[in-house]
Each structure stands twice: as C-alpha cells, then as structure tokens.
Design a protein around this motif. Sequence first.
Motif, PDB file in Angstrom:
ATOM      1  N   UNK A 157       0.821  -1.213   0.000  1.00 43.42           N
ATOM      2  CA  UNK A 157       0.000   0.000   0.000  1.00 43.42           C
ATOM      3  C   UNK A 157       0.856   1.265   0.000  1.00 43.42           C
ATOM      4  N   UNK A 158       2.074   1.138   0.510  1.00 45.88           N
ATOM      5  CA  UNK A 158       2.929   2.319   0.660  1.00 45.88           C
ATOM      6  C   UNK A 158       4.110   2.319  -0.323  1.00 45.88           C
ATOM      7  N   UNK A 159       4.076   1.399  -1.286  1.00 42.13           N
ATOM      8  CA  UNK A 159       5.161   1.344  -2.265  1.00 42.13           C
ATOM      9  C   UNK A 159       4.581   1.191  -3.664  1.00 42.13           C
ATOM     10  N   UNK A 160       5.279   1.737  -4.657  1.00 46.72           N
ATOM     11  CA  UNK A 160       4.849   1.594  -6.048  1.00 46.72           C
ATOM     12  C   UNK A 160       6.063   1.267  -6.909  1.00 46.72           C
ATOM     13  N   UNK A 161       5.789   0.616  -8.029  1.00 49.42           N
ATOM     14  CA  UNK A 161       6.853   0.303  -8.970  1.00 49.42           C
ATOM     15  C   UNK A 161       6.401   0.678 -10.374  1.00 49.42           C
ATOM     16  N   UNK A 162       7.226   1.424 -11.069  1.00 49.20           N
ATOM     17  CA  UNK A 162       6.982   1.701 -12.483  1.00 49.20           C
ATOM     18  C   UNK A 162       7.762   0.652 -13.259  1.00 49.20           C
TER      19      UNK A 162
END
Length: 587
Positions: free
Chosen positions: A419-424
């Motif tokens: 929920x607190x991390x994203x990846x492109x």
Amino acid sequence: MEKIKNIYEKANIYVKMLNLIKEGIGKYFFLIIFINILISTKLALSTYYHKTIIDTVSKIPINMDLAFKTLFVLWILEIFILVFNELSAYIKTIIKYRIDYTISKRITDKMAKIKVEVMENIEIYDLLDRVNSNVPTGIADTILLIIDVFLNIFKIISFSFVLINIKWYFPIVSILTSIPYLFVLSKQGFDTYIMQVAQNKNTRKLNYLFEILTNRVYSKEIRTFNLIDFLVEKIYKIRKTIWDEKIELIYKHSRWTIYINILKNISIGICLFITCIDVIQKRTSLGSVVLVISAIQNMIYSATFIMQYIAKINKQVFYINDFNKFILMPEEEDTLQKSISNFKIVCENISFSYPNTSYQSLDNINLTINENEIIAIVGENGSGKTTFINLLLGIFKPTSGAIYVGDRELPTIINEFRKKSVCIFQNFIRYQFTVEENINAGNFGQKNRLKSFYAKTFLDFVNKLPFGYNTELGQLENGSIELSGGEWQKIAICRALCREDLKLIILDEPMSALDPKVESDLYHEFRDLCKNKQAIMISHRLGATKVCDRIYVFDKGKIIENGTHEELIKKGGKYYKMYKAQQSLYV
C-alpha cells in the motif's frame, strides 16, 4: 484400494459441486425441480389422453360428448406444458447467470491471491487456460444438465405408469436398451477431455497467432515485414493438426453411436409389433398403438438424454477437478500486521532460483536501503536487477536468506508494504481507460491531486486531447486515442507518483521511451519527487545515478561494486567502464 480412492475423490467433487449449487442458486434449484415434476406428469397425461381420443373416435357410434371433453382436457394440458416450459427456460437463465457469476468471482478472487512464482510453471498456464475457458460456463451447464437429468427421470417414471397398463415389461425394455449408450458416452467424454489437455499448447499458440494477425498494434510491423502469409501458414498447420485429431475422434465415436441407435430402434419395433398383434387379436384398443409409440419413444429419448447428460457431467467433472486444483493453488500469506514501524529495508544473504531451474538468478545479495535514501541498481541484461525487484515486491520469495522492512520480515507485512510502495515497471500496463482513470489506478482508483510539476513535466500533452483527462485511451471504444510510447510512459510515471502516503518508489527502466528533455527534467527534480521517500532506480542509462545516494552494480546475480558515483568512478571498475561508454549521452 485405488478404485475406492477414485470413487471417493469423484464423490467429493460432486459434493463440492452441490455446495456450489447451494451457494449460487439456492431456492431456484428446488423450484425448477418442482416445475419439472409438473411438466413430466402433464406430458404423460397428455399421451394418455391422445390414446383416449383415438379410442373414442374409433368406436361407432362416436361418443361426441366424451370426445369434446377429452379434446378440451388435452388442450388445457398443452397450454400448461407450454407455460411451464417457458417458465422453466426463464429460471434456467437465472440459474446460469448466478452460477456463472459465483464461479467467475471465485476465479478472480483466487487469481488475486495466487503466488506469482507458481505461474512460472508452463503446466500452470495450461491449467489456468482450461479453468478460464471451461469452468464458469462448464459448471453452469453442469447444473442445468443435472436439472435436465431430474426432468427426464420424472418423464421415465410418468411414462412407465402409463405404459405398464399395456405390457408390464415395455418400460424395462425401453430402459435396458439405453444403458449401453452410457458407457459409450462416458468413454467419449473421457477421450474428449484427454484430447483437449493434449491440444492445450497448440490451442494457446493458435490464439496467440490469431491475436498477432488481428491486433492493430502489430499491423504495421506485420505489413512492413510482409509476414501475413508466414503467419497464416503457421495458423493453418496448427488448425489442421487440431482438426485432424478431432475428426479422427469423432469418426471413432460415431461408429458406436450408430450401433446404439440401431439397437434402440429394434427395441421400439419389437414393442410396436407386439402391440399391433394385440390390436389385431382385439386384446387392446387402437389407441394403445399411439400410446406405445409415444410413450416408448419418450422413454428411450429420456433414457438416452439421461445417458448423454451423465456423460457430459462426467466430462465436466474433469474440469471441476481442474477448478479444485486451481482453488488449492498456494496463495500469498494474508498478513494481519496493519502498520510498519519504519521503512528501513535490509536484504540478508538472499539468493533465488526460478522454479524448475538450478541456475541462481541472485546469489547471496546483501544490501540496506535506509529511510529517505535513494539508490540505483545498474548492470547489464541478465544481471539479476529485475529479479531482485520482484523479490523486494514480494512477488517471489527468496530461495534462501530474508528481506526485512523495519524489524519484520517482508512476508509478514506484505499487504501494508504494497500500500505504501509503487513500482513503475519497464513493461507497464497500458490500461484502456480514460487518462484520469489511468492515473487514479495508482491510488487504488481514488482521485488524487497531481503536483504541478507532474502535470507540467509529464502531462502537458493531455490538454491537446479531444476530451482532456476524460479522453478514452487505447482501442476499445470508438473515438479512443492511441498514445505514443513516450506519452504512455509519462502516464505510467504519474500513476505511480500520485499514490498517497507513499514511502517507496521503484523505477524499473522508467526513461526508456522518454525524450531527452523530459528525462533531464526528471533527473533535476528527482530529489524533490522523492522527498521523505525511499527510491530505487534500475536503469541501463546511468544519467540518473549522480542523484542517488548509493549505487549497486549487479553482475551475474551478484553485487560486485557499491558506493557513490564519485567513489565508483575513482575505483575504475565495472561501473566506471559502463559510465565511460555512455558518457557522451550526458555531456
């Protein structure tokens, strides 16, 4: 012992299917059974009244009062049968929808939980293909088949009561001649399933080739390379292989079906011959001939249909068994931890090998990412960079070693971590939504204000689109807009950066389709973009590494160097050589 085990397993599958019936349709199942009892009873009564009307008009003088009463009753029965048949069809449609919805939801819910590493196995793809292609509709059809089995059982019982008044053994003859059909159909169902499993790989290849040939995305390259004849030839060869196998199986099954039909018609002929002899010798009335023909045909057809339905149900059992295998596939852990004390990430001695391989994609990796720290991971293709990110995102589990976030192992807080991390990702999804929906997907579908820098740097082109942020993208709708690769990548970057309460940003080759000016702007603003956040940048292009606090150089699954840009340049190792080879790009 093995037979008992097989019987138990099959019985267990039927029990699970009955539970799905209860969950999906509940009261509708019993309602349709009740309606089927009424239909079968009225059909048998209708046959009896056909006999009565013939007996009445064949006698001289004709009893007109009885004839008209019989015709009236027959007319009422036909109306009832017509009405109840329509009602039955309507309820079946509801049942099919509810079952299809229940199973489809079960499949999508399960897909969201399956461990991604399991899907590296090609056999799992075959299983998933069979489940997606056959199970939702297949189980719905199986339920309807069970209902039709009940209907035809009631028909046989009803017609037996009518027919037994002519000859007590006629119902037995009708049923016995249909039994061999069950064995033939069961064998057909098994053979068909085995063939479909064997053809799974060719079917997927065929679907893939057809997608390439018909998808607008591939049309330019296909025409440029003049590949149409090449692809059509490949499609033809695979189709021919598939159809040759199907035709051979159909021919084999058709011969046995002909033998069974001959046997059934012989039984009808024998019963009809005996009835005609009784009519000639005045042991029964002329109407009995009509009753015997109608009743025996209905009974044989009903018995045949039951055999067909049972064979089809047995065939569906194979797919239901696939569904059970699918449901039992290992899932990601459902963590209860709701908060993360801090986002310091520590990787201790992690190694990883992909399923069914002995080669180590990662070998004894140790690194630490402190809070608010920006690191870069660089290396040549196949060095293990993307595999490391897959482990960090919890998509795969390390073969050995562990990843900690704060003071907890990653699997125990994976839901909150995501929920607190994203990846492109390098191969990001181009959602066929509006521009706004594409961006909001990064914030769980919720609206979020984009910082002015994001909009200015990445989304300046959106205002030129026909409906701005409400413009449909892709190819699904008439009037949809297809963006360039760079424009799609800008949207992917904004999708990641719009996440509220974001702690970790991972960029996997995020600049590959961007023009140099936008790439340069991003590098200059990168520190501000990552303020109060951790960031991991994976790239072949080393222009971004100067803004990173630490650089890790991967080679053949190992970390061979780490340090700041200046430290690694002074060291004169792998990083230095890579940077010098690209230096002209950053002047």
